[in-house]
Scaffold this motif. Structure first.
Motif, PDB file in Angstrom:
ATOM      1  N   LYS A  58       0.821  -1.211   0.000  1.00 47.96           N
ATOM      2  CA  LYS A  58       0.000   0.000   0.000  1.00 47.96           C
ATOM      3  C   LYS A  58       0.856   1.263   0.000  1.00 47.96           C
ATOM      4  CE  LYS A  58      -4.046  -1.969   2.217  1.00 47.96           C
ATOM      5  NZ  LYS A  58      -4.959  -1.904   3.358  1.00 47.96           N
ATOM      6  N   GLY A  92      -0.506  -0.921  -8.171  1.00 49.69           N
ATOM      7  CA  GLY A  92      -1.731  -1.661  -7.877  1.00 49.69           C
ATOM      8  C   GLY A  92      -1.610  -3.133  -8.229  1.00 49.69           C
ATOM      9  N   GLN A  93      -1.010  -3.411  -9.387  1.00 48.49           N
ATOM     10  CA  GLN A  93      -0.810  -4.803  -9.796  1.00 48.49           C
ATOM     11  C   GLN A  93       0.167  -5.513  -8.868  1.00 48.49           C
ATOM     12  OE1 GLN A  93       0.362  -4.550 -13.892  1.00 48.49           O
ATOM     13  NE2 GLN A  93      -1.723  -4.139 -14.593  1.00 48.49           N
ATOM     14  N   GLY A  95       0.618  -4.778  -5.733  1.00 51.42           N
ATOM     15  CA  GLY A  95      -0.112  -5.005  -4.496  1.00 51.42           C
ATOM     16  C   GLY A  95      -1.013  -6.224  -4.588  1.00 51.42           C
ATOM     17  N   ASP A  96      -1.679  -6.374  -5.739  1.00 50.59           N
ATOM     18  CA  ASP A  96      -2.541  -7.546  -5.945  1.00 50.59           C
ATOM     19  C   ASP A  96      -1.722  -8.831  -5.938  1.00 50.59           C
ATOM     20  OD1 ASP A  96      -4.656  -5.793  -6.150  1.00 50.59           O
ATOM     21  OD2 ASP A  96      -4.756  -5.891  -8.365  1.00 50.59           O
ATOM     22  N   ALA A  97      -0.579  -8.802  -6.627  1.00 49.22           N
ATOM     23  CA  ALA A  97       0.270  -9.997  -6.685  1.00 49.22           C
ATOM     24  C   ALA A  97       0.867 -10.298  -5.320  1.00 49.22           C
ATOM     25  CB  ALA A  97       1.382  -9.797  -7.711  1.00 49.22           C
ATOM     26  N   TYR A  98       1.198  -9.257  -4.574  1.00 49.88           N
ATOM     27  CA  TYR A  98       1.819  -9.431  -3.259  1.00 49.88           C
ATOM     28  C   TYR A  98       0.851 -10.078  -2.278  1.00 49.88           C
ATOM     29  CZ  TYR A  98       4.871  -8.196   0.657  1.00 49.88           C
ATOM     30  OH  TYR A  98       5.689  -8.240   1.741  1.00 49.88           O
ATOM     31  N   ASN A  99      -0.434  -9.807  -2.442  1.00 49.47           N
ATOM     32  CA  ASN A  99      -1.443 -10.341  -1.520  1.00 49.47           C
ATOM     33  C   ASN A  99      -1.911 -11.732  -1.884  1.00 49.47           C
ATOM     34  OD1 ASN A  99      -1.536  -8.122   0.234  1.00 49.47           O
ATOM     35  ND2 ASN A  99      -2.845  -7.017  -1.196  1.00 49.47           N
ATOM     36  N   VAL A 100      -1.446 -12.281  -3.008  1.00 46.65           N
ATOM     37  CA  VAL A 100      -1.864 -13.619  -3.425  1.00 46.65           C
ATOM     38  C   VAL A 100      -1.240 -14.652  -2.537  1.00 46.65           C
ATOM     39  CG1 VAL A 100      -1.696 -15.322  -5.271  1.00 46.65           C
ATOM     40  CG2 VAL A 100      -2.335 -12.983  -5.793  1.00 46.65           C
TER      41      VAL A 100
END
Length: 112
Positions: free
Chosen positions: A64, A104-105, A107-112
């Motif tokens: 974030k 943003g991408q 962050g999405d990949a990091y949260n997978v």
């Protein structure tokens, strides 16, 4: 105490790696250093020296904050070029939007 000793070991490892970075880099030792650091971190986590909650909070907020930090750095470095006319305002704003999208991408990949 054990927690303080663990933190001291991690701090010393990071300091040593930073001081010897040229050596690590020139002899292609980065993967080994990453592996060693990961092993030490895993030991500290398993033994409870680093609270699981602290790791979860770091993992939650890291992606974030990463995007806004890079956008701010870009804005600081590119503003001069916009004011001097070397970079158009449109190019400046487009690059900011691209950086936001990448963040943003990530962050999405990091949260997978």
């Amino acid at each position: 105490d054990a927690e303080g000793d663990c933190q001291l070991c991690v701090d010393k490892f990071i300091e040593m790696t930073c001081v010897c970075f040229d050596f690590v880099s020139e002899y292609s030792q980065r993967p080994q250093m990453n592996e060693y650091f990961n092993e030490e971190l895993q030991k500290a986590t398993r033994t409870g020296r680093i609270p699981k909650q602290q790791i979860e909070i770091n993992n939650k907020y890291f992606p974030k904050w990463l995007g806004p930090v890079f956008v701010a750095l870009y804005m600081i470095s590119a503003t001069k070029h916009v004011l001097e006319g070397d970079l158009s305002v449109g190019g400046f704003l487009a690059t900011i939007n691209i950086l936001r999208g990448i963040a943003g991408q990530f962050g999405d990949a990091y949260n997978v």
